[in-house]
Design an enzyme around this catalytic site. Structure first.
Site, mmCIF file in Angstrom:
data_model
loop_
_atom_site.group_PDB
_atom_site.id
_atom_site.type_symbol
_atom_site.label_atom_id
_atom_site.label_comp_id
_atom_site.label_asym_id
_atom_site.label_seq_id
_atom_site.Cartn_x
_atom_site.Cartn_y
_atom_site.Cartn_z
ATOM 1 N N HIS A 72 0.838 -1.203 0.000
ATOM 2 C CA HIS A 72 0.000 0.000 0.000
ATOM 3 C C HIS A 72 0.877 1.259 0.000
ATOM 4 O O HIS A 72 0.650 2.193 -0.767
ATOM 5 C CB HIS A 72 -0.906 -0.050 1.237
ATOM 6 C CG HIS A 72 -1.754 1.148 1.443
ATOM 7 N ND1 HIS A 72 -3.073 1.195 1.064
ATOM 8 C CD2 HIS A 72 -1.480 2.349 2.005
ATOM 9 C CE1 HIS A 72 -3.575 2.376 1.387
ATOM 10 N NE2 HIS A 72 -2.617 3.090 1.963
ATOM 11 N N GLU A 73 1.898 1.256 0.841
ATOM 12 C CA GLU A 73 2.801 2.416 0.912
ATOM 13 C C GLU A 73 3.614 2.564 -0.374
ATOM 14 O O GLU A 73 3.906 3.682 -0.804
ATOM 15 C CB GLU A 73 3.732 2.305 2.129
ATOM 16 C CG GLU A 73 3.034 2.282 3.471
ATOM 17 C CD GLU A 73 2.150 3.479 3.750
ATOM 18 O OE1 GLU A 73 2.274 4.528 3.095
ATOM 19 O OE2 GLU A 73 1.294 3.360 4.643
ATOM 20 N N HIS A 76 1.390 4.455 -2.571
ATOM 21 C CA HIS A 76 1.478 5.899 -2.293
ATOM 22 C C HIS A 76 2.763 6.482 -2.874
ATOM 23 O O HIS A 76 2.744 7.553 -3.483
ATOM 24 C CB HIS A 76 1.468 6.170 -0.784
ATOM 25 C CG HIS A 76 0.122 6.184 -0.164
ATOM 26 N ND1 HIS A 76 -0.949 6.883 -0.673
ATOM 27 C CD2 HIS A 76 -0.335 5.585 0.957
ATOM 28 C CE1 HIS A 76 -1.998 6.713 0.103
ATOM 29 N NE2 HIS A 76 -1.654 5.919 1.102
#
Length: 147
Positions: A72-73, A76
């Protein structure tokens, strides 16, 4: 949705079979990765530390959650990152950029070109092969119109 980017990314790091190791990708992209005790409601943080992108991952989360949070990061980092912004990831956050990062993470951990090889197996077996939660597998199988 992110399949070409993910294919290129996995190729760059010579990843061609499951399970995908998101921590290797993070390191390869130059993102510092630390496992840290964060408040229960925060799974991960992406921020700029001394001009270097840095991830903090909640060390109290289970391993499957940590893997998803790292992916997920990475989402980002590749889709939204700027040097002066901090991303705090709450498990129930539902903003547009959080949904994008979640979609990216699920697609990174279960990429189309690899997942397609395993569609004849049970949901539990696919989850085990890709080392992801049942929920993430369900989401990706819906993308394939299997569920």
């Amino acid at each position: 949705m992110y399949e070409e980017l993910i294919k290129e990314l996995l190729s760059l790091f010579y990843i061609n079979k499951p399970p995908i190791k998101p921590e290797i990708i993070a390191y390869g992209l130059g993102v510092e990765l630390y496992f840290y005790e964060l408040p229960l409601q925060i799974s991960g943080i992406l921020y700029n530390r001394k001009n270097s992108p840095t991830m903090l991952i909640n060390k109290n989360d289970n391993l499957l959650r940590q893997r998803f949070t790292i992916a997920h990061e990475i989402g980002h980092f590749l889709l939204h990152y700027s040097n002066n912004k901090i991303y705090l990831d709450y498990p129930i956050e539902n903003s547009k950029i959080e949904r994008e990062a979640n979609t990216f993470a699920a697609s990174l951990l279960l990429p189309d070109f690899l997942l397609g090889r395993y569609l004849n197996l049970s949901l539990e077996k696919i989850s085990s092969i890709f080392y992801v939660s049942r929920k993430v597998t369900e989401i990706r199988l819906k993308d394939f119109k299997i569920l």
